[in-house]
Design an enzyme around this catalytic site. Structure first.
Site, mmCIF file in Angstrom:
data_model
loop_
_atom_site.group_PDB
_atom_site.id
_atom_site.type_symbol
_atom_site.label_atom_id
_atom_site.label_comp_id
_atom_site.label_asym_id
_atom_site.label_seq_id
_atom_site.Cartn_x
_atom_site.Cartn_y
_atom_site.Cartn_z
ATOM 1 N N SER A 115 0.838 -1.197 0.000
ATOM 2 C CA SER A 115 0.000 0.000 0.000
ATOM 3 C C SER A 115 0.880 1.256 0.000
ATOM 4 C CB SER A 115 -0.963 -0.049 1.175
ATOM 5 O OG SER A 115 -1.970 0.936 1.050
ATOM 6 N N ASP A 120 -10.180 -4.791 -4.088
ATOM 7 C CA ASP A 120 -9.524 -3.821 -3.208
ATOM 8 C C ASP A 120 -10.356 -2.543 -3.178
ATOM 9 O OD1 ASP A 120 -7.822 -1.877 -2.061
ATOM 10 O OD2 ASP A 120 -6.041 -2.962 -2.744
ATOM 11 N N HIS A 149 -7.835 -5.450 -0.068
ATOM 12 C CA HIS A 149 -6.657 -4.634 0.196
ATOM 13 C C HIS A 149 -5.710 -5.292 1.189
ATOM 14 C CE1 HIS A 149 -4.338 -0.989 -0.033
ATOM 15 N NE2 HIS A 149 -4.354 -0.843 1.279
#
Length: 253
Positions: A99, A196, A226
């Site tokens: 991320s 996600d 995610h």
């Protein structure tokens, strides 16, 4: 037991490190995550079994490190990662960025390419402060941010809202990686889930279209979210690191 490093900027950064073969592997976590997360620990277990050097760390304001989260910004966390990688690793490293950690890994590749041997990103979120936050804010949210210095956003991961500060947005504008050419002259594997809710698949497509390099692949997992932390996703992260290392060491990847 965590150890601590004081960065050139004076921040006290918690880290865990194991020795082993090089190139080593460095895990860079996401926004408000820490080095005790599922992906970091799973990758460390793999590194131990493989005899591979490995480093995981908490950015300032995260986990066991010094500072308050709300005082931090992308540049601070990049500086933390840069200091740890410089002081605690030998030679170029394979960076695994999850991320926001994907953005920080890309900053490392741009600012210190001599320390990057390869790259694995997991739901990478480059430029998210500008494109995912500021770009999605309503006029009322933008006004509140500018006048009050912060705005609260709901979180899918906690009952507590995300507090987004004006400094996070404004400092991030000096760290954007999708606005000018970015060369990645080493093996790169990008992992992305179709479900996600935080980083849409379109972000991964934009990233792979933007960067330049001889060995860059995007792997899309249907149904993955995610967190990317199911047993199959964790195995895919491990395999992606193995393949990047194999390419670096002359094998098939």
């Amino acid at each position: 037991m965590s150890e601590f490093l004081t960065t050139p900027e004076g921040r006290r950064i918690a880290y865990d490190r194991i020795g082993g073969r090089t190139p080593g592997v460095v895990f860079l976590g996401g926004f408000k995550s820490d080095k005790e997360g599922t992906k970091a620990l799973a990758l460390e277990a793999w590194a131990k079994a493989a005899g591979r050097a490995f480093l995981r760390l908490d950015y300032s304001g995260h986990g066991q490190s010094s500072g308050e989260f709300l005082d931090g910004a992308i540049g601070d966390w990049f500086e933390d990662a840069r200091a740890a990688i410089t002081a605690l690793t030998e030679g170029p490293q394979v960076l695994v960025g999850s991320s926001m950690g994907g953005w920080i890994a890309l900053l490392m590749a741009r600012e210190m390419p001599e320390k990057v041997a390869g790259l694995v990103t997991i739901a990478a979120a480059p430029d998210f402060t500008e494109d995912g936050m500021w770009g999605a804010f309503s006029e009322d949210q933008r006004r509140e941010l500018m006048e009050a210095g912060r705005v609260a956003l709901p979180s899918d991961y906690s009952d507590e809202p995300y507090i987004i500060t004006r400094r996070l947005i404004e400092e991030g504008r000096g760290r954007l990686v999708l606005r000018r050419p970015l060369d990645l002259p080493f093996p790169v594997r990008m992992l992305q889930g179709t479900e996600d809710a935080d980083v849409p698949l379109a972000v991964a497509v934009r990233l792979i279209e933007h960067v330049m390099g001889p060995d860059i692949r995007l792997i899309v997992v249907k149904g993955a979210d995610h967190r990317f932390s199911t047993p199959d996703c964790l195995k895919l992260i491990e395999l992606s690191v193995v393949k990047v290392l194999a390419r670096l060491e002359g094998g098939a990847g």
